[in-house]
Design an enzyme around this catalytic site. Structure first.
Site, short mmCIF file in Angstrom:
data_model
loop_
_atom_site.label_atom_id
_atom_site.label_comp_id
_atom_site.label_asym_id
_atom_site.label_seq_id
_atom_site.Cartn_x
_atom_site.Cartn_y
_atom_site.Cartn_z
CE1 TYR A 107 0.57 78.90 12.87
CE2 TYR A 107 0.35 81.29 12.92
CZ TYR A 107 0.77 80.10 13.51
OH TYR A 107 1.40 80.12 14.72
CG MET A 138 -31.31 48.58 2.78
SD MET A 138 -32.20 50.08 2.81
CE MET A 138 -31.42 50.94 1.50
NE ARG A 174 -24.04 53.62 -7.89
CZ ARG A 174 -24.28 52.51 -7.22
NH1 ARG A 174 -25.17 52.50 -6.27
NH2 ARG A 174 -23.62 51.41 -7.48
CB SER A 224 0.67 78.83 18.36
OG SER A 224 0.51 77.61 17.68
CB CYS A 234 1.06 74.31 16.52
SG CYS A 234 1.17 74.57 18.29
CE LYS A 242 -31.48 51.23 -7.03
NZ LYS A 242 -30.69 50.21 -7.67
CG HIS A 262 5.88 58.89 22.02
ND1 HIS A 262 6.52 57.82 21.46
CD2 HIS A 262 6.75 59.93 22.00
CE1 HIS A 262 7.75 58.19 21.13
NE2 HIS A 262 7.91 59.46 21.45
NE ARG A 311 -33.51 47.17 -9.89
CZ ARG A 311 -32.62 46.32 -10.37
NH1 ARG A 311 -31.55 46.03 -9.69
NH2 ARG A 311 -32.81 45.76 -11.55
N GLY A 313 -25.35 47.04 -1.25
CA GLY A 313 -25.59 45.68 -0.78
C GLY A 313 -26.24 45.58 0.59
C1 PEP Z 1 -0.37 70.84 21.86
O1 PEP Z 1 -0.48 70.67 23.07
O2 PEP Z 1 -1.34 70.95 21.10
C2 PEP Z 1 0.96 70.91 21.26
C3 PEP Z 1 1.12 71.20 19.99
O3 PEP Z 1 2.01 70.61 22.05
P1 PEP Z 1 2.48 69.12 22.40
O4 PEP Z 1 1.65 68.17 21.59
O5 PEP Z 1 3.92 69.05 22.09
O6 PEP Z 1 2.18 69.06 23.86
#
Ligand code: PEP
Ligand code: MG
Length: 952
Positions: free
Chosen positions: A889, A113, A370, A802, A869, A29, A488, A102, A111
């Site tokens: 990637y 302070m 701001r 990967s 991945c 501010k 899961h 202020r 809000g």
């Molecule tokens: C991992 O372990 O990061 C992976 C992609 O395989 P999963 O989650 O299927 O074990």
């Protein structure tokens, strides 16, 4: 003599000692007030005042709540300057000047302070003030009663550490007196009270303050001012501010600044007003000045929501306030001035501004500006529009939108307005973003049944398992009491872009009674409505309205193409079905980084292949198994083929079967008996076989490559399916490119073993098809610490790596991905972990292994293709890490593809910004490991080159 430390910075009358870049010292501010008042492009009408720096706040807390000795004199000098500027004096009985006090931290803490207004009103200055306002006694006593209320609450109670009993705080007690007065006078609102009423109220207020707090309300302007300053500093360590800082991760040592500013009044009559406005619409991003105001009111009236504000202009009108007179119509001259100022402000800051203003007797004053908060669709639209208007560069646009703002554009969400007034009944981990509302069901079968009847249901489970998948698909959203971000339920829901909350540990799920006990002991039953905010992990009772996050809008597409032009990382998707693959393509995925073959055995159309797989699993002899495999083969091949086709020439990484086999065998006797019968086995035999598959620690048991080694025929069947599907596509002139990936590898010999099978089957299929070669790559997942450490050996065989960071995190920490829900909340609360390592890569440990893996892998095989991945592949901070360590990637669930595209672009822009601002040799003196990670965090090209050169 040593130069005196400077703690006070003046602003006003076209001058300022500070400027907009001094947020650390002056708070947000204060810095912006200085900028508005003093910058040559602006010089806006800002009521003069001064900012006491955050350094003074730090001093205050490190010196037993005492101010620095030089502060008194510096404040006096700045006060004098403000007095000279407005031609009135603080504490002057004839022509008094009042101040507001202020808070103003570096980043806004709405809000959290404290503020005290009308400081300087005393029994001696009240008559002068009445004179100054042309005899407006009502106004002056109203200002005085506001001062007493705020001051006694903020300074005399909160800052003094008084802890009143529930509902007995001084403000509440004074409010009750006010209510009683209104009741006595039959007044519906404060404005109906007369000067006499207010005068009487002020006397009562002062008496109450003395009675409750034991000290009289100060009747001295200086005492009020210093009380206010100390209270604002103290509010930095107030309970609310501390918890807000914890949530927002604002460091305790920042401290707050204090802004002392001459009061201007929007409540002196009908030529006065106060309002809040945005230079563009923060709800949809439209480039139209947008805001609200109230005639004859003070700022706190707008915030308190006592009166409904009117639209600032005709274009801000909505169905709710269309009948109100806009500022544009009511005060056209002032509106024009305000409109011109807002345009200048936006041009100056090159971003949408949130501004507060007051009009005192027809004169406009700017009280604050701001960078304005905005929702996701608005953020995207503004970023794109501002690039088009040449106000900002694409690099700026990309930095301005956060991953969660982008996410908002992709999912339906709970209506934020409805959510603001609802109270959550449980909190869990935000596993699948967006919002959902539906009726409770407790089993997957019920979810399917109700769904078929056209009902929207929310599936609640203690935790989910693969057998629930059909129900999870049918449910609008999923809620579990246990499990973490890679449990899961979380994995599956995220893959589908489904709203999901996991690990809501305060929930007590009673499956037998189909009841759910929520916070406070309330019981919800099957069929009761609940609403979920999967982006924040909040559960509400009842059905909250939903709003669609701006669907596939043109602004979003334009924004993502800005990202694509900047990023270096490719973005792939984790897709398990042809539908997922197609959706991910529409979100811009450039291939599949993980196709978990086992998913064909869950969910839609899985009955037949699952039956064959189960038969294969329960087989006692090789012959039996081979027969089952033959039956399974066409399903596997057609699934793979459809996915390859959906990716239209982009690479598809197909992972061989990974989960422990017992996961596929039914756990209840009835189902097992049915299965046994269908495959000509006795229940006893089936049970025996199923029991023999049981493992104490399946995550580290018979899974991944270990399955392929013990059952080579299973690997061969999958490889054959991949090559035949590819060959058929190529024959049909379709562009396809498979990459075969071996999971859970820890030993060179394991990989070698499976590669031999790949080569063997490749030769067989080529021979059968009469072709020389089927284009493909073979690689491995790196998800076991040993694999990262022996990456040099693995890269002798693997054409790509990967990183499976779900398992790599699990095995590096030794935290079970499925069971950490039990202790994670405590770890986070006690700051043993800064964040959930299954959500955001732990750069220090897991990150180090990744770096080692890449270095050693590329040393053995230059140009080795490397990706990720694990779930981290769609989390912005982790994507930036992947960029920094030189991956090719990232791969993530379809709905996170746009977020990864954004994060990959941000990584490039942030890297460039750091490079240009970082002085050379800064990391000297740190430990080797830390400086190494810091260089990655800095993420510049140098560190990546170094990563290659320093292979161990
Ligand atoms: C991992 O372990 O990061 C992976 C992609 O395989 P999963 O989650 O299927 O074990
Ligand atoms: Mg894994």
């Amino acid at each position: 003599m040593a130069k005196q430390a400077k703690f006070v910075y003046y602003f006003g009358d076209g001058k300022a000692e500070g400027n907009g870049s001094m947020k650390e010292l002056l708070g947000g501010k204060g810095a912006n007030l200085a900028e508005m008042a003093g910058h040559t492009d602006l010089k806006l009408p800002v009521p003069p005042g001064f900012t006491i720096s955050t350094e003074a706040c730090t001093y205050f807390f490190t010196h037993s709540r005492k101010h620095p000795p030089e502060l008194k004199q510096q404040v006096a000098a700045a006060l004098k300057r403000a007095e000279g500027n407005v031609g009135r004096k603080f504490g002057d009985p004839k022509n008094p000047l009042l101040f507001s006090v202020r808070s103003g931290a570096r980043s806004s803490m709405p809000g959290m302070m404290e503020t005290v207004l009308n400081v300087g009103l005393t029994s001696r200055t009240i008559p002068g003030m009445i004179l100054q306002t042309g005899g407006n006694e009502r106004f002056v006593y109203d200002a005085y009663r506001r001062l007493i209320m705020m001051y006694s609450d903020v300074v005399m109670e909160k800052a003094a550490g008084v802890e009143p009993a529930e509902d007995q705080g001084i403000r509440r007690q004074l409010e009750r007196i006010l209510e009683a007065k209104k009741h006595e006078k039959g007044a519906a609102s404060d404005t109906q009270l007369t000067a006499e009423d207010l005068k009487e109220l002020c006397d009562k207020f002062r008496a109450k303050v003395k009675e409750v707090l034991g000290t009289p309300f100060p009747d001295d302007p200086e005492a009020q001012l210093w009380g206010g300053i100390g209270a604002v500093f103290s509010s930095w360590n107030g309970r609310r501010a501390i918890s807000y800082r914890r949530i927002e991760r604002i460091p305790d040592e920042w401290g707050t600044a204090v802004n002392v500013q001459t009061m201007v009044f929007g409540n002196m009559g009908d030529d006065c007003a106060t309002g809040v406005a945005f230079t563009r619409n923060p709800g949809n991003g439209e480039n139209k000045f947008y805001g609200e105001f109230l005639v004859n009111a003070q700022g706190e009236d707008v915030v308190a929501g006592i009166r409904t504000p009117a639209p600032i202009n005709e274009s801000s009108k909505s169905e709710h306030n269309a009948h109100e007179v806009s500022l544009e119509k009511a005060m056209p001259k002032v509106y024009k001035e305000l409109d011109a100022i807002q345009k200048r402000l936006e041009r100056h800051y090159r971003d949408m501004q949130d501004i507060e203003f007051t009009i005192e007797r027809g004169k406009l004053y700017m009280l604050q500006c701001r960078v304005g908060k905005r929702n996701g669709p608005a953020a995207v639209r503004m970023a794109v529009d501002m690039v088009k208007e040449r106000m900002i560069r694409p690099e700026d646009a990309v930095r301005r939108v956060t991953g969660s703002q982008l996410d908002e554009c992709l999912h339906p969400v709970l209506d934020p307005k409805a959510e603001a007034s609802a109270k959550p009944v449980a909190k869990g981990l935000p596993a699948g973003p967006g919002g959902a509302t539906g009726t409770l069901v407790f089993t997957a079968a019920d979810a399917v049944r109700f769904h078929r009847e056209g009902k929207t249901v929310i599936l609640v489970r203690e935790e989910t398992n693969p057998e629930d998948v059909e129900g999870m698909r049918a449910a609008e959203a999923i809620l579990t009491a246990r499990g973490g971000m890679t449990s899961h339920a979380a994995l599956v829901a995220r893959g589908w872009g489904k709203c999901c909350i996991v690990g809501a540990s305060s929930l007590d799920v009673n499956l037998r009674k189909k009841e759910l006990t929520v916070q406070g002991g309330k019981i919800l039953r099957e069929g009761d409505w609940v609403s979920l905010n999967g982006t924040r992990g909040l559960v509400y009772e009842g059905s909250l309205p939903m709003v669609t996050g701006a669907d596939s809008n043109e602004h979003l597409a334009a924004f993502l193409s800005l990202c694509d032009k900047l990023r270096k990382l490719k973005v792939r998707t984790n897709a398990d079905t042809p539908e997922d693959a197609a959706r991910a393509r529409s979100f811009g995925a450039e291939g599949i980084g993980l196709f978990r073959t086992e998913h064909m055995f869950y969910g839609k159309n899985s009955e037949q292949p699952l039956q064959k797989l189960r038969r294969m699993i329960l087989s006692r002899t090789l012959e039996q198994r081979q027969k089952a495999i033959e039956e399974l083969y066409p399903f596997v091949k057609s699934d793979i083929k459809a996915t390859l086709e959906a990716m239209d020439g982009f690479p598809v990484t197909i992972r061989l079967l990974d989960p422990p086999l017992h996961e596929f065998v039914p756990s209840d006797d009835r189902q097992l008996e049915e299965l046994a019968r269908s495959i000509g086995m006795t229940l006893a035999d089936a049970k025996k076989r199923s029991e023999s598959l049981h493992e104490t620690n399946p995550m580290m048991g018979h899974r991944g490559v270990r399955l392929g080694i013990t059952y080579p025929e299973v690997t061969e069947m999958q490889i054959k399916a991949i090559f035949e599907a590819t060959a058929e596509c190529l024959e049909a002139k379709q562009k396809v490119f498979p990459e075969i990936m071996i999971p859970v590898v820890g030993l060179e010999a394991e990989l070698k073993n499976q590669l031999d099978l790949v080569q063997k089957v490749h030769a067989e299929v080529c021979k059968a098809k009469g072709i020389k070669k089927i284009p493909h790559l073979v690689g491995t997942m790196i998800e076991i610490p040993r694999a990262a450490l022996t990456a040099g050996q693995l890269a002798e065989h693997a054409e790509f790596f990967s990183f499976g960071t779900n398992d790599l995190t699990q095995m590096t920490f030794g935290f079970s991905r499925d069971d950490m829900g039990g202790f994670l909340p405590h770890y986070l609360e006690k700051r043993i972990l800064p964040e959930d390592p299954f959500q955001s890569i732990d750069r220090t440990g897991v990150g180090e292994l990744i770096q080692i893996g890449i270095e050693r892998g590329r040393a053995a095989r230059p140009g080795l293709k490397v990706g990720i991945c694990g779930e981290h592949g769609g989390e912005p901070a982790s994507v930036k890490f992947c960029h920094a360590v030189g991956m090719d990637y990232v791969s993530c669930s379809p709905f996170r593809v746009p977020i990864a595209r954004l994060a990959a672009a941000q990584a490039v822009v942030e890297e460039a910004a750091k490079k240009s601002s970082k002085p050379a040799g800064k990391s000297a003196g740190r430990t080797a490991a830390r400086s190494r990670m810091a260089s990655v965090t800095m993420s510049n090209g140098t560190s990546r080159r170094r990563a290659k050169a320093t292979a161990r």
